[in-house]
Design an enzyme around this catalytic site. Structure first.
Site, PDB file in Angstrom:
ATOM      1  N   ASP A   1      -9.537   6.718  -2.486  1.00 49.99           N
ATOM      2  CA  ASP A   1      -8.385   7.106  -3.296  1.00 49.99           C
ATOM      3  C   ASP A   1      -8.891   7.776  -4.579  1.00 49.99           C
ATOM      4  OD1 ASP A   1      -9.484   4.962  -4.667  1.00 49.99           O
ATOM      5  OD2 ASP A   1      -7.541   4.393  -5.488  1.00 49.99           O
TER       6      ASP A   1
ATOM      7  N   TYR B   1      -6.040   6.977   3.704  1.00 54.67           N
ATOM      8  CA  TYR B   1      -6.179   5.902   2.718  1.00 54.67           C
ATOM      9  C   TYR B   1      -5.487   4.618   3.169  1.00 54.67           C
ATOM     10  CZ  TYR B   1      -5.199   2.684  -0.887  1.00 54.67           C
ATOM     11  OH  TYR B   1      -5.082   1.499  -1.546  1.00 54.67           O
TER      12      TYR B   1
ATOM     13  N   GLU C   1       0.807  -1.214   0.000  1.00 51.02           N
ATOM     14  CA  GLU C   1       0.000   0.000   0.000  1.00 51.02           C
ATOM     15  C   GLU C   1       0.841   1.265   0.000  1.00 51.02           C
ATOM     16  OE1 GLU C   1      -2.961   0.248  -0.717  1.00 51.02           O
ATOM     17  OE2 GLU C   1      -3.642  -1.813  -0.528  1.00 51.02           O
TER      18      GLU C   1
END
Length: 396
Positions: free
Chosen positions: A170, A152, A69
């Site tokens: 996002d 996020y 991520e």
DNA sequence: GACGCGTGGAA
DNA sequence: TTTCCAAGCGT
């Protein structure tokens, strides 16, 4: 959000219309529970059938999902793949990452960009080991406390690794929801982001939060694309307000971008004894922080590029150059400006160099340059150096 | 809230 | 060719 079943699209009408008729109403800004359920089912069915294979979808390891991520922030899947494999081969556990040198971590990040991500990830790994017994935090407060983990990434890791019900927001989700709900406000404002996040959390499939989040992003990446979206292949086109109005491409609404400035940069390839080159490390913070580079800087006033090169080398290392000649010129774009890089080669005139605070220097051979993390533009100069080394006839 | 922060691929 | 902008975050 409240009173979700008493808005302009009564749930009863939706209930009667949905099963049989093509006249499915598009989604209201406060969808009913039933509308949310239909949305989830349609989206997850599509995802289960069309999701791409990705290395971080083959693991349940929260550390690996966290690394993926961070790498995926503002970075395409196709770019991340190789970096992900190499990074996890070098640092297979959070303990291994925490124990690594910063320079080694940056070397494995070289070329991926946004290098603060690597520095922050490294620092955060050390905190996870020291303060969480090596376990990636599984609560919102604890994980958001880590450097580099914002709204996020926190929601992504918690939902994907720990099945916690947090919706991600996002660029993909922003685009998909802006279209589905025809959100007529500047999507970059915090107010709009709050609205979109509320919508995403209402729609979120509580039993499959990680898959739901990835499905939204996958839809945005493959179907609901920025330009020329493929609405004919979209499982949600029947409920999409923008598609209903034929205005898909006008969402999300974003402000016009500012013009990108241009700068001329001069750098010196300073050769010393034994054909060694002078390199120095950039300050820890700011642009390309912590990476190595050839000394140089911006052209000032009316000075020539060669004069700028001599001046910058003198300012940064306290040394002069002799036998200066043009070496190579290239163009490069950073995130918020463009440059033309004018490289000169020459020899050390005096010395020795003196390092400035936070900017150590080294003498290295061309071969040894590969051991250091360089910015892309400098790496292109190195490639040119290596090319001429194997073809000496072109050196003059 | 605005701005700084990389890179490469697609349109 | 230029522009856009991608699984954002820190200050």
């Amino acid at each position: 959000m409240s009173g979700r079943s008493s808005r302009c699209e009564p749930s009863l009408v939706f209930f009667l219309a949905h099963p049989a008729l093509p006249l499915i109403p598009t989604l209201p800004l406060s969808p009913t529970d039933r509308q949310c359920q239909a949305f989830r089912t349609d989206l997850l069915d599509w995802y289960d059938e069309h999701k791409r294979s990705m290395p971080w979808r083959e693991t349940n390891d929260p550390y690996r999902i966290w690394v993926s991520e961070i790498m995926l922030q503002q970075t395409r899947v196709s770019t991340v793949r190789d970096y992900y494999h190499r990074f996890l081969e070098a640092f297979p556990s959070v303990e291994a990452l925490a124990a690594a040198d910063r320079d080694t971590v940056l070397k494995h990040w070289e070329g991926l960009g946004f290098y603060a991500r690597a520095r922050h990830l490294h620092e955060a790994a050390q905190r996870v080991v020291d303060e969480h017994d090596g376990a990636v935090p599984d609560t919102m407060d604890a994980i958001k406390d880590l450097k580099g983990v914002g709204p996020y990434t926190a929601a992504a890791v918690l939902s994907i690794a720990y099945q916690r019900p947090h919706a991600v927001l996002d660029g993909n989700v922003t685009r998909v929801l802006s279209r589905v709900f025809a959100v007529d406000e500047d999507a970059t404002t915090s107010a709009a982001q709050g609205h979109l996040r509320d919508l995403a959390n209402e729609l979120l499939a509580p039993e499959r939060p990680g898959d739901f989040n990835q499905a939204m992003m996958e839809l945005g990446a493959l179907v609901c694309t920025p330009s020329t979206p493929h609405c004919d292949r979209c499982r949600l086109n029947a409920v999409c307000r923008a598609h209903d109005a034929g205005t898909e491409e006008s969402y999300p609404i974003t402000p016009e971008s500012d013009p990108v400035p241009h700068k001329d940069i001069a750098v010196g390839l300073v050769f010393g004894d034994h054909d060694r080159l002078l390199i120095q490390r950039r300050p820890d913070e700011g642009l390309l922080g912590g990476l190595w580079e050839f000394p140089g800087g911006k052209q000032e006033g009316e000075e020539s590029m060669e004069a700028a090169c001599r001046r910058e080398v003198k300012e940064e290392l306290g040394v002069g150059m002799t036998d200066v000649e043009p070496f190579y010129t290239l163009s490069h774009a950073y995130s918020h400006f463009k440059i033309t890089l004018h490289a000169f080669r020459g020899r050390l005139a005096d010395g020795p160099p003196e390092a400035r605070e936070d900017q150590p220097f080294r003498w290295v051979t061309v071969d040894e340059l590969d051991d250091y993390a360089f910015p892309r533009a400098n790496r292109r100069l190195i490639e040119e150096l290596e090319r001429r080394q194997t073809e000496p006839s072109l050196f003059d």
